[in-house]
Design a protein around this motif. Structure first.
Motif, PDB file in Angstrom:
ATOM      1  N   VAL A 195       1.527  -0.662  14.390  1.00  0.00           N
ATOM      2  CA  VAL A 195       3.281  -1.229  14.169  1.00  0.00           C
ATOM      3  C   VAL A 195       3.292  -0.803  12.608  1.00  0.00           C
ATOM      4  O   VAL A 195       4.458  -0.217  12.813  1.00  0.00           O
ATOM      5  N   GLU A 196       2.167  -0.563  11.847  1.00  0.00           N
ATOM      6  CA  GLU A 196       2.760  -0.253  10.623  1.00  0.00           C
ATOM      7  C   GLU A 196       2.914   1.133  10.887  1.00  0.00           C
ATOM      8  O   GLU A 196       4.049   1.904   9.867  1.00  0.00           O
ATOM      9  N   GLU A 197       2.496   1.627  11.723  1.00  0.00           N
ATOM     10  CA  GLU A 197       2.583   3.710  12.084  1.00  0.00           C
ATOM     11  C   GLU A 197       4.675   3.640  12.341  1.00  0.00           C
ATOM     12  O   GLU A 197       5.303   4.258  11.922  1.00  0.00           O
ATOM     13  N   PHE A 198       5.257   2.708  12.706  1.00  0.00           N
ATOM     14  CA  PHE A 198       6.725   2.468  13.089  1.00  0.00           C
ATOM     15  C   PHE A 198       7.447   2.013  11.630  1.00  0.00           C
ATOM     16  O   PHE A 198       8.214   2.620  11.615  1.00  0.00           O
ATOM     17  N   LEU A 199       6.888   0.770  11.365  1.00  0.00           N
ATOM     18  CA  LEU A 199       7.518   0.352   9.820  1.00  0.00           C
ATOM     19  C   LEU A 199       7.567   1.362   8.906  1.00  0.00           C
ATOM     20  O   LEU A 199       8.777   1.371   8.205  1.00  0.00           O
ATOM     21  N   GLY A 200       6.440   2.518   8.669  1.00  0.00           N
ATOM     22  CA  GLY A 200       6.694   2.879   7.495  1.00  0.00           C
ATOM     23  C   GLY A 200       6.909   4.342   8.260  1.00  0.00           C
ATOM     24  O   GLY A 200       6.776   5.526   7.123  1.00  0.00           O
TER      25      GLY A 200
END
Length: 298
Positions: free
Chosen positions: A143-148
């Motif tokens: 999910v961090e790939e999308f949030l960041g």
């Protein structure tokens, strides 16, 4: 497919295409493709066939090339052959290398045919075509790939690899990314995309409950549509229940108490026009069997 589902799919197609158009660089990186030159969306003007292409990007590198992105929410066993068709037509039309990528939004869209390679044999069983394509499975990506990442892929965060219990936290992180400096029209579009894409994974009632906590989402057009569809579904369910109850009550006065099979058949009849035909036919039907036959009339 019902009219309502067709409208839902139309909104989904429009949402994903706009996200790609607004931030093509983030989508190229998501696909693992290089960004080695300016990126421009290309209109699929070539033919009726190519009008079906989800999104085509041109990368003006020293050797220009095309990125074809196909976003899928449902499984299509013939997708690899469609990709090959698009690939060949695009390469012929633009005389440029083409990279084909499938972006799968949920596990229901996946299948064994999406191995990333399509081999075709001729009449003599010799290999005539070996076609390679990329496959991105959103639910496997952190999910961090999308949030960041860029704003163009931010709405995909709720579909990424995360336990359901983390969804409120993810929505708060999205809200933080919006900040105070982002134009209201851009924020509205992102929140609308978030609202719409969450419907691919989460229960509608849970989505409504979550959206009420976030002012931007509460005011978005998509949220209002979700609420209206919920109200419409509630109205239709109420009408069905009232019609079923009235048919059983009035039918019992005319034909006597229905048996269990008749009661079950009426409760299983959810088509409102069919229920209306039964209501209208109570006075002219001879018995329960005659009345139930009215529901099957076109």
């Amino acid at each position: 497919m019902s009219c309502k589902r067709e409208q839902g799919h139309a909104r989904f197609d429009v949402a994903t295409r706009r996200l790609i158009e607004e931030d093509p660089v983030s989508w190229l990186r998501l696909a693992g493709l290089p960004v080695n030159g300016p990126v421009h969306p290309v209109e699929s003007e070539i033919s009726t066939v190519l009008a079906e292409v989800d999104k085509l990007l041109r990368i003006d590198a020293p050797t220009p090339w095309l990125a074809h992105l196909e976003v899928q929410a449902s499984r299509d066993p013939r997708l690899p052959s469609r990709l090959l068709q698009y690939h060949a037509l695009l390469r012929h039309r633009h005389a440029s290398p083409v990279e084909s990528t499938v972006v799968l939004l949920r596990p229901e869209a996946d299948g064994p045919e999406l191995s990333g390679r399509l081999d075709l044999q001729g009449a003599t069983d010799d290999l005539t075509i070996s076609f390679w394509f990329r496959v991105v499975r959103i639910w496997e990506r952190p999910v961090e790939e999308f949030l960041g990442g860029g704003l163009g892929i931010l709405p995909l965060a709720p579909l990424a690899a995360l336990p359901p219990g983390r969804l409120p936290e993810v929505l708060r992180r999205i809200e933080e990314r919006m900040g105070d400096d982002l134009p209201r029209s851009t924020a509205d579009e992102i929140w609308s995309s978030v609202s719409l894409l969450m419907g691919l994974r989460y229960d509608e009632e849970a989505i409504r409950d979550l959206l009420r906590r976030f002012p931007y989402m509460r005011e978005s057009i998509t949220y209002q549509i979700i609420l209206e569809e919920g109200r419409e579904e509630g109205r239709e369910a109420g009408e069905r229940q009232r019609a079923q109850r009235d048919i059983l009550r009035l039918g019992a006065q005319r034909f006597g108490a229905p048996d269990a099979a008749t009661v079950a058949t009426i409760h299983q009849t959810t088509d409102l026009p069919a229920l209306d035909r039964m209501m209208d036919g109570i006075l002219r039907a001879d018995d329960w069997a005659d009345l139930l036959a009215l529901a099957r009339e076109a």
